[in-house]
Design a protein around this motif. Structure first.
Motif, mmCIF file in Angstrom:
data_model
loop_
_atom_site.group_PDB
_atom_site.id
_atom_site.type_symbol
_atom_site.label_atom_id
_atom_site.label_comp_id
_atom_site.label_asym_id
_atom_site.label_seq_id
_atom_site.Cartn_x
_atom_site.Cartn_y
_atom_site.Cartn_z
ATOM 1 N N LYS A 2 -3.089 5.471 -1.649
ATOM 2 C CA LYS A 2 -3.595 4.472 -2.594
ATOM 3 C C LYS A 2 -4.187 3.279 -1.860
ATOM 4 O O LYS A 2 -3.943 3.071 -0.669
ATOM 5 C CB LYS A 2 -2.469 4.011 -3.519
ATOM 6 C CG LYS A 2 -1.952 5.091 -4.454
ATOM 7 C CD LYS A 2 -1.038 4.509 -5.513
ATOM 8 C CE LYS A 2 -0.628 5.577 -6.520
ATOM 9 N NZ LYS A 2 0.242 5.013 -7.589
ATOM 10 N N GLU A 3 -4.968 2.493 -2.617
ATOM 11 C CA GLU A 3 -5.540 1.279 -2.061
ATOM 12 C C GLU A 3 -4.448 0.210 -1.906
ATOM 13 O O GLU A 3 -3.449 0.223 -2.624
ATOM 14 C CB GLU A 3 -6.625 0.740 -3.006
ATOM 15 C CG GLU A 3 -7.798 1.670 -3.228
ATOM 16 C CD GLU A 3 -8.745 1.660 -2.049
ATOM 17 O OE1 GLU A 3 -9.272 2.733 -1.716
ATOM 18 O OE2 GLU A 3 -8.947 0.578 -1.464
ATOM 19 N N ARG A 4 -4.686 -0.706 -0.973
ATOM 20 C CA ARG A 4 -3.777 -1.837 -0.846
ATOM 21 C C ARG A 4 -3.928 -2.709 -2.088
ATOM 22 O O ARG A 4 -5.051 -3.005 -2.519
ATOM 23 C CB ARG A 4 -4.098 -2.637 0.414
ATOM 24 C CG ARG A 4 -3.112 -3.740 0.709
ATOM 25 C CD ARG A 4 -3.386 -4.398 2.054
ATOM 26 N NE ARG A 4 -3.214 -3.456 3.156
ATOM 27 C CZ ARG A 4 -3.220 -3.829 4.445
ATOM 28 N NH1 ARG A 4 -3.380 -5.102 4.771
ATOM 29 N NH2 ARG A 4 -3.081 -2.918 5.382
ATOM 30 N N GLU A 5 -2.814 -3.147 -2.662
ATOM 31 C CA GLU A 5 -2.856 -3.971 -3.862
ATOM 32 C C GLU A 5 -2.081 -5.269 -3.660
ATOM 33 O O GLU A 5 -1.081 -5.327 -2.938
ATOM 34 C CB GLU A 5 -2.282 -3.203 -5.070
ATOM 35 C CG GLU A 5 -0.812 -2.870 -4.984
ATOM 36 C CD GLU A 5 -0.247 -2.298 -6.277
ATOM 37 O OE1 GLU A 5 -0.967 -2.263 -7.294
ATOM 38 O OE2 GLU A 5 0.924 -1.893 -6.283
ATOM 39 N N GLN A 28 0.843 -1.181 0.000
ATOM 40 C CA GLN A 28 0.000 0.000 0.000
ATOM 41 C C GLN A 28 0.886 1.241 0.000
ATOM 42 O O GLN A 28 1.668 1.454 0.932
ATOM 43 C CB GLN A 28 -0.929 0.014 1.208
ATOM 44 C CG GLN A 28 -1.943 1.127 1.180
ATOM 45 C CD GLN A 28 -3.037 0.940 2.214
ATOM 46 O OE1 GLN A 28 -2.883 0.189 3.173
ATOM 47 N NE2 GLN A 28 -4.160 1.624 2.025
ATOM 48 N N ALA A 78 6.303 1.513 -0.976
ATOM 49 C CA ALA A 78 5.038 1.213 -0.302
ATOM 50 C C ALA A 78 5.331 0.515 1.010
ATOM 51 O O ALA A 78 6.463 0.093 1.276
ATOM 52 C CB ALA A 78 4.168 0.311 -1.178
#
Length: 116
Positions: free
Chosen positions: A43-46, A39, A92
């Motif tokens: 931003k969104e966690r990916e 993450q 991240a």
């Protein structure tokens, strides 16, 4: 209960490498998946990569395919993420994930910063 502890994050220059580790402890069943998510700020966690115990299959997000390698030491219940050719966009907080019997477990995260 399951505990996940990540390690190995840090600051690295673009093009460099890092190796993350995630040690699982507690009630670990033989059939599960372990993987990594990340993450970035704002931003969104990916999802990044997954390793399955039953057939040792590995899966990768397109953004890291060919650069990152996930592996696992089943005897130690530890999963690794070897990251090569790192880019600033890889910056991240990286989280370890374990899924077993429909339960989802997360580590506390380890920060990876790619910058010159």
């Amino acid at each position: 209960q399951v505990q996940l502890v990540e390690s190995g994050g840090g600051l690295v220059q673009p093009g460099g490498s890092l190796r993350l580790s995630c040690a699982a402890s507690g009630s670990i069943f033989s059939i599960n998946t372990m993987g990594w998510y990340r993450q970035a700020p704002g931003k969104e966690r990916e999802w990044v990569a997954t390793h399955t115990t039953w057939d040792s299959s590995t899966y990768y997000a397109d953004s890291v395919k060919g650069r990152f390698t996930i592996s696992r030491d089943n005897a130690k219940n530890t999963v690794y993420l070897e990251m090569n050719s790192l880019k600033p966009v890889d910056t991240a907080n990286y989280y370890c994930n374990l899924v077993q019997r429909a339960n989802n477990y997360w580590g506390q995260g380890t920060q990876v910063t790619v910058s010159s």
